[in-house]
Motif scaffolding. Structure first.
Motif, PDB file in Angstrom:
ATOM      1  N   GLY A 139       0.822  -1.205   0.000  1.00  0.00           N
ATOM      2  CA  GLY A 139       0.000   0.000   0.000  1.00  0.00           C
ATOM      3  C   GLY A 139       0.855   1.253   0.000  1.00  0.00           C
ATOM      4  O   GLY A 139       0.620   2.190  -0.782  1.00  0.00           O
ATOM      5  N   ILE A 143       1.086   3.954  -3.227  1.00  0.00           N
ATOM      6  CA  ILE A 143       0.794   5.366  -2.963  1.00  0.00           C
ATOM      7  C   ILE A 143       1.954   6.233  -3.435  1.00  0.00           C
ATOM      8  O   ILE A 143       1.758   7.289  -4.050  1.00  0.00           O
ATOM      9  CB  ILE A 143       0.512   5.591  -1.468  1.00  0.00           C
ATOM     10  N   ILE A 150      -3.961  10.932  -2.151  1.00  0.00           N
ATOM     11  CA  ILE A 150      -4.605  10.657  -0.870  1.00  0.00           C
ATOM     12  C   ILE A 150      -4.478  11.905  -0.002  1.00  0.00           C
ATOM     13  O   ILE A 150      -3.480  12.630  -0.079  1.00  0.00           O
ATOM     14  CB  ILE A 150      -4.000   9.430  -0.166  1.00  0.00           C
ATOM     15  N   GLU A 154      -1.849   8.120   5.816  1.00  0.00           N
ATOM     16  CA  GLU A 154      -1.350   7.096   4.895  1.00  0.00           C
ATOM     17  C   GLU A 154      -1.307   5.710   5.530  1.00  0.00           C
ATOM     18  O   GLU A 154      -1.549   4.715   4.861  1.00  0.00           O
ATOM     19  CB  GLU A 154       0.037   7.478   4.377  1.00  0.00           C
ATOM     20  N   ASP A 156      -3.362   4.372   7.701  1.00  0.00           N
ATOM     21  CA  ASP A 156      -4.702   3.796   7.637  1.00  0.00           C
ATOM     22  C   ASP A 156      -5.062   3.403   6.214  1.00  0.00           C
ATOM     23  O   ASP A 156      -5.679   2.360   5.976  1.00  0.00           O
ATOM     24  CB  ASP A 156      -5.732   4.795   8.176  1.00  0.00           C
ATOM     25  N   ILE A 157      -4.676   4.229   5.250  1.00  0.00           N
ATOM     26  CA  ILE A 157      -5.001   3.938   3.855  1.00  0.00           C
ATOM     27  C   ILE A 157      -4.228   2.712   3.382  1.00  0.00           C
ATOM     28  O   ILE A 157      -4.745   1.898   2.609  1.00  0.00           O
ATOM     29  CB  ILE A 157      -4.724   5.172   2.981  1.00  0.00           C
ATOM     30  N   THR A 160      -6.092  -0.228   4.272  1.00  0.00           N
ATOM     31  CA  THR A 160      -7.242  -0.502   3.407  1.00  0.00           C
ATOM     32  C   THR A 160      -6.806  -1.199   2.126  1.00  0.00           C
ATOM     33  O   THR A 160      -7.535  -2.049   1.602  1.00  0.00           O
ATOM     34  CB  THR A 160      -8.026   0.785   3.042  1.00  0.00           C
ATOM     35  N   LEU A 250     -14.449   1.299   0.248  1.00  0.00           N
ATOM     36  CA  LEU A 250     -13.048   0.901   0.161  1.00  0.00           C
ATOM     37  C   LEU A 250     -12.761   0.256  -1.195  1.00  0.00           C
ATOM     38  O   LEU A 250     -11.794   0.614  -1.888  1.00  0.00           O
ATOM     39  CB  LEU A 250     -12.736  -0.065   1.310  1.00  0.00           C
ATOM     40  N   SER A 253     -13.066   2.750  -4.155  1.00  0.00           N
ATOM     41  CA  SER A 253     -11.949   3.694  -4.202  1.00  0.00           C
ATOM     42  C   SER A 253     -10.695   3.044  -4.784  1.00  0.00           C
ATOM     43  O   SER A 253     -10.032   3.612  -5.661  1.00  0.00           O
ATOM     44  CB  SER A 253     -11.663   4.235  -2.804  1.00  0.00           C
ATOM     45  N   TRP A 254     -10.356   1.837  -4.310  1.00  0.00           N
ATOM     46  CA  TRP A 254      -9.146   1.191  -4.814  1.00  0.00           C
ATOM     47  C   TRP A 254      -9.315   0.719  -6.251  1.00  0.00           C
ATOM     48  O   TRP A 254      -8.354   0.727  -7.025  1.00  0.00           O
ATOM     49  CB  TRP A 254      -8.721   0.058  -3.887  1.00  0.00           C
TER      50      TRP A 254
END
Length: 273
Positions: A139, A143, A150, A154, A156-157, A160, A250, A253-254
């Motif tokens: 992740g 990113i 975002i 980061e 937390d993301i 996800t 979630l 979004s991804w």
């Protein structure tokens, strides 16, 4: 529905995920075990099949001198690095062995007695935790290398992304098992924590919050399979009621964030061996 990528909008593939094993001094048993599972080999092959990269991402498994896994980019060599430390693997193993032996004592309707033949082994649970943590670091990598838009949080993301990959694209219930075992590890870590004032300034959410978030993603992805989390009071009903919509958001979004960077028009699942 498959994720379709018009070639004109796809970024050029100029890098690969490359696996390297570093020194394993003092952790040769873990080196032999993780190599025997072919876990990292399988994941690196799957990632190369599915993602276009602007530069190489080197996945290193080795001794670090600390209990950690992390991502970093080195501009001097235009390469990114994901490092999984054997010290962390050892710590994961200890946590999952404790869960195997004692989980039934505090949640007998969730964890089986270790004498029962169908119980997951320490090795299976540890590999599940490694799976979740590795994709958390993936992740961070995506990113960074894709410069994804975002707004913050980061850590937390990245959690996800790990949940998205494991729950959407793993075989059978393996992804669900991985998310749950990772959640149990956060829960166990939270039970022995004593916080100083400055601990609350860390960029990571508290371990107990990460437990509830992962439990929510698992429940939101499959309420029937994970209803025990609510029935046993491990996921409050007030949060559980919102988890299906949280999980749909979630995934949506991804799906959109990764669409321009996929090698092919559809995902096939990564698998553990």
């Amino acid at each position: 529905m498959p994720l379709m990528i018009p070639e004109a909008f796809a970024i050029p593939d100029q890098g690969d995920f490359i696996l390297q094993y570093g020194p394993a001094d003092g952790y040769t048993e873990f080196e032999s075990w993780i190599k025997s599972t072919q876990y990292f080999e399988t994941q690196v092959a799957w990632l190369n099949e599915k993602l276009r990269l602007p530069n190489d991402v080197i996945v290193i498994v080795g001794v670090c001198g600390m209990v950690n896994a992390y991502y970093q980019y080195n501009p001097d060599v235009n390469k990114s690095f994901i490092v999984y430390c054997y010290e962390f693997m050892d710590d994961n193993w200890m946590k999952m062995d404790f869960l195997r032996l004692h989980g039934h004592e505090f949640a007998p309707d969730v964890f089986c007695h270790p004498a029962e033949s169908y119980c997951a082994t320490t090795a299976e649970r540890t590999l599940n935790v490694i799976d979740s943590i590795f994709y958390h670091e993936i992740g961070h990598a995506v990113i960074d290398v894709y410069d994804l838009p975002i707004p913050g949080a980061e850590e937390d993301i990245a959690d996800t992304l790990s949940s998205y990959i494991l729950l959407e694209f793993s075989d059978g219930n393996t992804g669900n098992d991985a998310i749950r075992d990772a959640a149990w590890e956060y829960l166990m870590r939270s039970s022995v924590e004593g916080f100083e004032f400055t601990d609350y300034a860390d960029e990571h959410s508290l371990n107990i919050q990460r437990f509830f978030n992962l439990a929510c993603y698992a429940y939101g992805s499959n309420t029937s399979l994970n209803r025990d989390l609510v029935e046993q009071g491990l996921l409050p009903k007030e949060r559980a009621d919102r988890c299906p919509s949280e999980y749909r958001q979630l995934v949506s979004s991804w799906d959109r964030l990764l669409k321009p960077f996929l090698q092919t028009s559809a995902y096939t699942p990564p698998t553990q061996t």
